[in-house]
Design a protein around this motif. Structure first.
Motif, mmCIF file in Angstrom:
data_model
loop_
_atom_site.group_PDB
_atom_site.id
_atom_site.type_symbol
_atom_site.label_atom_id
_atom_site.label_comp_id
_atom_site.label_asym_id
_atom_site.label_seq_id
_atom_site.Cartn_x
_atom_site.Cartn_y
_atom_site.Cartn_z
ATOM 1 N N THR A 185 4.464 -1.877 -3.423
ATOM 2 C CA THR A 185 3.008 -1.842 -3.253
ATOM 3 C C THR A 185 2.394 -0.689 -4.045
ATOM 4 O O THR A 185 1.369 -0.865 -4.718
ATOM 5 C CB THR A 185 2.669 -1.653 -1.751
ATOM 6 N N SER A 236 13.619 -5.855 -9.237
ATOM 7 C CA SER A 236 13.589 -6.081 -7.795
ATOM 8 C C SER A 236 14.975 -6.550 -7.399
ATOM 9 O O SER A 236 15.663 -7.187 -8.203
ATOM 10 C CB SER A 236 12.560 -7.162 -7.442
ATOM 11 N N TYR A 252 -3.092 9.474 -9.887
ATOM 12 C CA TYR A 252 -1.837 8.936 -10.434
ATOM 13 C C TYR A 252 -1.871 8.925 -11.966
ATOM 14 O O TYR A 252 -0.844 9.105 -12.614
ATOM 15 C CB TYR A 252 -1.576 7.545 -9.854
HETATM 16 P P1 NDP Z 1 6.912 -1.326 -0.308
HETATM 17 O O1 NDP Z 1 7.373 -1.721 1.054
HETATM 18 O O2 NDP Z 1 5.719 -2.000 -0.871
HETATM 19 O O3 NDP Z 1 8.099 -1.532 -1.355
HETATM 20 C C1 NDP Z 1 9.391 -1.013 -1.137
HETATM 21 C C2 NDP Z 1 10.449 -2.078 -1.419
HETATM 22 O O4 NDP Z 1 10.307 -3.113 -0.470
HETATM 23 C C3 NDP Z 1 10.259 -2.719 -2.777
HETATM 24 O O5 NDP Z 1 11.026 -2.026 -3.726
HETATM 25 C C4 NDP Z 1 10.728 -4.145 -2.549
HETATM 26 O O6 NDP Z 1 12.104 -4.294 -2.823
HETATM 27 C C5 NDP Z 1 10.526 -4.365 -1.072
HETATM 28 N N1 NDP Z 1 9.340 -5.226 -0.840
HETATM 29 C C6 NDP Z 1 8.044 -4.913 -1.076
HETATM 30 N N2 NDP Z 1 7.231 -5.930 -0.738
HETATM 31 C C7 NDP Z 1 8.039 -6.897 -0.281
HETATM 32 C C8 NDP Z 1 7.832 -8.212 0.206
HETATM 33 N N3 NDP Z 1 6.606 -8.740 0.286
HETATM 34 N N4 NDP Z 1 8.908 -8.946 0.582
HETATM 35 C C9 NDP Z 1 10.147 -8.431 0.504
HETATM 36 N N5 NDP Z 1 10.414 -7.202 0.035
HETATM 37 C C10 NDP Z 1 9.388 -6.451 -0.348
HETATM 38 O O7 NDP Z 1 6.797 0.244 -0.287
HETATM 39 P P2 NDP Z 1 5.663 1.252 -0.754
HETATM 40 O O8 NDP Z 1 5.096 0.909 -2.067
HETATM 41 O O9 NDP Z 1 4.725 1.448 0.341
HETATM 42 O O10 NDP Z 1 6.563 2.586 -0.894
HETATM 43 C C11 NDP Z 1 7.596 2.668 -1.852
HETATM 44 C C12 NDP Z 1 7.987 4.118 -2.092
HETATM 45 O O11 NDP Z 1 6.869 4.824 -2.577
HETATM 46 C C13 NDP Z 1 8.478 4.896 -0.883
HETATM 47 O O12 NDP Z 1 9.437 5.836 -1.294
HETATM 48 C C14 NDP Z 1 7.232 5.619 -0.402
HETATM 49 O O13 NDP Z 1 7.542 6.796 0.321
HETATM 50 C C15 NDP Z 1 6.553 5.909 -1.710
HETATM 51 N N6 NDP Z 1 5.078 5.980 -1.633
HETATM 52 C C16 NDP Z 1 4.426 7.019 -2.220
HETATM 53 C C17 NDP Z 1 3.074 7.111 -2.247
HETATM 54 C C18 NDP Z 1 2.418 8.221 -2.985
HETATM 55 O O14 NDP Z 1 1.196 8.241 -3.024
HETATM 56 N N7 NDP Z 1 3.111 9.138 -3.586
HETATM 57 C C19 NDP Z 1 2.248 6.096 -1.576
HETATM 58 C C20 NDP Z 1 3.011 5.006 -1.028
HETATM 59 C C21 NDP Z 1 4.369 4.967 -1.065
HETATM 60 P P3 NDP Z 1 12.571 -4.862 -4.246
HETATM 61 O O15 NDP Z 1 12.094 -3.897 -5.258
HETATM 62 O O16 NDP Z 1 14.046 -4.932 -4.134
HETATM 63 O O17 NDP Z 1 11.878 -6.197 -4.374
#
Ligand code: NDP
Length: 333
Positions: A11, A34, A283
């Motif tokens: 996300t 992914s 960002y």
């Molecule tokens: P998400 O839950 O969106 O994504 C994390 C993982 O979950 C992805 O790599 C993906 O795996 C899997 N995933 C995401 N969406 C789906 C879905 N619909 N169905 C199945 N699997 C899914 O996490 P965030 O983006 O919220 O956070 C990711 C990282 O970023 C974390 O380490 C968090 O701490 C950090 N973060 C940092 C922020 C900042 O401002 N610095 C803000 C938000 C998060 P795959 O890649 O294998 O598909």
């Protein structure tokens, strides 16, 4: 140009980082990885990314200079070490890893390989926080005495997944938000925390023994004390950051966010003044600094060492909450 590979179809990449990379001159996203091939393909096509892969090996073999890691937290260590071994620069999401010991391994590997490692602590790039840091550094509030961070939010429904259900993925509000607050305090104060005492709670959202609220009290090297409040369950709280000094106070509202929002008020014997600051996307600035670091011109806004600091601080807060005792903070850098 700098060609990026995204590790994680996340996300945060979709909402902020893809744009931030493309906003740079020469910033290009070559591939996304992914763990699920269908998700990789769908994510690549939705975001106009030319290549979709489902293994780290395939990503690291593609023609890229740097990777952005935004998978769940338990995966960062292994993915970062592999990217470093493949000679790719690494911008990694926070927390760098699940433990500070693992984060130190990442820093050591990057140093040994001459690779740039950055931690994506976006708040350092906020104009508001830089204005506060500058005001403090130039003595406008005298000697800083105390700080208060208000960073309890409502976790959006689309993010109510691993953060509140999976301890093994590094869920919980401390690894999610306390790391940011520890980093922001260090950055704005130009000081390091030496000890923390914390209470955590499960206020109804998080399961699996995870905490969804935390209050921490920090002692800094200079003698300053700070409090921080992080949460997932407070819909109406708003965010803020205050630093109180011998000659003045800085009072910032709505600044613990992902957007270049908010205001910073300086109050002294002369009265009140709103500080002006730039409203650049946080960002975009983060990636710009990272690109510069790759070219040998400066350092990432938050380095790997900064990521070790913030994780050590968060780890100490969790230890304090579970032991009921104050815990010393030593990043062993
Ligand atoms: P998400 O839950 O969106 O994504 C994390 C993982 O979950 C992805 O790599 C993906 O795996 C899997 N995933 C995401 N969406 C789906 C879905 N619909 N169905 C199945 N699997 C899914 O996490 P965030 O983006 O919220 O956070 C990711 C990282 O970023 C974390 O380490 C968090 O701490 C950090 N973060 C940092 C922020 C900042 O401002 N610095 C803000 C938000 C998060 P795959 O890649 O294998 O598909």
């Amino acid at each position: 140009s700098v060609k990026w590979g995204l590790i994680g179809a996340s996300t945060i990449a979709r909402q902020f980082m893809i744009n931030a990379i493309r906003a740079q001159e020469g910033g290009e996203i070559a591939a996304v990885m992914s763990s699920n091939p269908q998700r990789a393909t769908a994510y690549a096509s939705e975001n106009g990314i030319p290549a979709a892969v489902s293994t780290l090996d395939a990503l690291l073999k593609s023609d890229i200079d740097a990777v952005y890691i935004s998978t769940t937290n338990e995966l960062h260590l292994e993915q970062a070490l592999a990217a470093i071994a493949a000679g790719k620069h690494v911008l990694c999401e926070k927390p760098l890893a699940l433990t500070s010991a693992d984060a130190r391994k990442m820093v050591a590997a990057a140093r040994a390989a001459g690779i740039v490692l950055g931690t994506n602590h976006h708040l350092r790039n906020a104009g508001a926080h830089r204005a506060m840091r500058d005001a403090i550094a130039s003595g406008r509030i005298g000697k800083p005495i105390a700080a208060r961070v208000f960073h309890s939010v409502y976790l959006p429904e689309n993010l109510q997944g691993w953060r509140i259900t999976k301890p093994e993925a590094g869920g919980g509000v401390v690894l999610d938000i306390t790391v940011h607050d520890a980093d922001t305090l260090r950055f704005v104060l130009g000081d390091d925390p030496v000890e923390v005492s914390a209470f955590t709670q499960s206020a109804g959202m998080a399961g699996g023994g995870l905490e969804d609220g935390a209050m921490c009290i920090w002692r800094f090297k200079s003698g300053l004390i700070a409090q921080s409040h992080e949460g997932f369950t407070t819909k109406f709280a708003g965010t803020g950051f205050e630093v109180h000094g011998s000659e003045g106070s800085l009072i910032a509202g709505h600044v613990m966010t992902q957007k270049p929002d908010g205001s910073v008020l300086l109050r002294t014997v002369k009265g009140e003044e709103q500080l002006s600051f730039d409203r650049e996307d946080l960002y975009v600035r983060s990636v710009r600094q990272f690109h510069a670091a790759i070219l040998g011109k400066g350092r990432p806004a938050a380095t790997g060492e900064d990521g070790v600091w913030s994780l050590t601080a968060a780890e100490a807060a969790l230890q304090s909450a579970s032991s009921g005792k104050a815990v010393k903070i030593d990043p062993k850098l």
